[in-house]
Design a protein around this motif. Sequence first.
Motif, PDB file in Angstrom:
ATOM      1  N   THR A 136      27.692   0.625   1.026  1.00  0.00           N
ATOM      2  CA  THR A 136      27.069   1.008  -0.241  1.00  0.00           C
ATOM      3  C   THR A 136      25.814   0.159  -0.453  1.00  0.00           C
ATOM      4  O   THR A 136      25.830  -0.819  -1.189  1.00  0.00           O
ATOM      5  N   PRO A 137      24.703   0.545   0.195  1.00  0.00           N
ATOM      6  CA  PRO A 137      23.493  -0.279   0.123  1.00  0.00           C
ATOM      7  C   PRO A 137      22.830  -0.231  -1.237  1.00  0.00           C
ATOM      8  O   PRO A 137      22.923   0.759  -1.967  1.00  0.00           O
ATOM      9  N   LEU A 138      22.172  -1.322  -1.549  1.00  0.00           N
ATOM     10  CA  LEU A 138      21.318  -1.403  -2.720  1.00  0.00           C
ATOM     11  C   LEU A 138      19.911  -1.033  -2.253  1.00  0.00           C
ATOM     12  O   LEU A 138      19.440  -1.553  -1.242  1.00  0.00           O
ATOM     13  N   THR A 148      22.007  -2.335   9.076  1.00  0.00           N
ATOM     14  CA  THR A 148      22.236  -0.957   8.694  1.00  0.00           C
ATOM     15  C   THR A 148      21.807  -0.086   9.856  1.00  0.00           C
ATOM     16  O   THR A 148      20.716  -0.251  10.386  1.00  0.00           O
ATOM     17  N   ASP A 154      26.645   5.140  -3.278  1.00  0.00           N
ATOM     18  CA  ASP A 154      28.087   4.954  -3.084  1.00  0.00           C
ATOM     19  C   ASP A 154      28.569   5.653  -1.803  1.00  0.00           C
ATOM     20  O   ASP A 154      27.778   6.252  -1.070  1.00  0.00           O
ATOM     21  N   ARG A 168      22.291   1.726  -6.166  1.00  0.00           N
ATOM     22  CA  ARG A 168      23.244   1.632  -5.071  1.00  0.00           C
ATOM     23  C   ARG A 168      23.632   3.053  -4.678  1.00  0.00           C
ATOM     24  O   ARG A 168      23.752   3.930  -5.528  1.00  0.00           O
ATOM     25  N   ALA A 209      23.191  -4.888   1.486  1.00  0.00           N
ATOM     26  CA  ALA A 209      24.204  -3.882   1.784  1.00  0.00           C
ATOM     27  C   ALA A 209      25.567  -4.534   1.925  1.00  0.00           C
ATOM     28  O   ALA A 209      25.717  -5.580   2.535  1.00  0.00           O
ATOM     29  N   THR A 210      26.548  -3.901   1.334  1.00  0.00           N
ATOM     30  CA  THR A 210      27.910  -4.404   1.460  1.00  0.00           C
ATOM     31  C   THR A 210      28.831  -3.277   1.868  1.00  0.00           C
ATOM     32  O   THR A 210      28.562  -2.104   1.596  1.00  0.00           O
ATOM     33  N   ALA A 235      16.374  -1.182   2.091  1.00  0.00           N
ATOM     34  CA  ALA A 235      17.789  -1.320   1.746  1.00  0.00           C
ATOM     35  C   ALA A 235      18.138  -2.783   1.976  1.00  0.00           C
ATOM     36  O   ALA A 235      17.888  -3.324   3.044  1.00  0.00           O
ATOM     37  N   ARG A 265      24.270   5.202  -7.918  1.00  0.00           N
ATOM     38  CA  ARG A 265      25.036   4.411  -8.885  1.00  0.00           C
ATOM     39  C   ARG A 265      24.218   3.185  -9.290  1.00  0.00           C
ATOM     40  O   ARG A 265      23.348   2.737  -8.563  1.00  0.00           O
ATOM     41  N   ASP A 266      24.525   2.640 -10.458  1.00  0.00           N
ATOM     42  CA  ASP A 266      23.927   1.383 -10.933  1.00  0.00           C
ATOM     43  C   ASP A 266      22.401   1.442 -10.923  1.00  0.00           C
ATOM     44  O   ASP A 266      21.733   0.487 -10.545  1.00  0.00           O
TER      45      ASP A 266
END
Length: 115
Positions: A105-107, A28, A62, A60, A17-18, A14, A68-69
């Motif tokens: 919402t981590p990538l 995280t 959510d 990502r 992360a934002t 991960a 998502r994405d």
Amino acid sequence: MKTSTYLKLAVVIAFGATGLHGESSPKTLALPVPTYTVEPTFSLGQVRRGDQGEVKVLFRIDEQGNVRDLTVEEATDPDYAQSVVNAVRNWRFAPVTNAEGQVITPLVRLPVKIN
């Protein structure tokens, strides 16, 4: 045909992360935990040939734990990529929190090996 993901082995990367408002959150508290997964399905021809390959996807998670994405970062075969995308888009995760307990919402980069 069997698939294995590093996620099943609890080795998920991960990064980026934002938080809810886009603030950086480098720490995280826990790795993303899947609550529902779907295995990719492959064509009869691929199964009979015993093809092998790998697909790396980015997505990502959510605030509700939905994927998502979702994009393909790399794939040895476009048909494998489509099968993995079709499966992973239906995955669900427990919401991910940072060290302060805030939902982020981590990538996620997820490699899937097909063998």
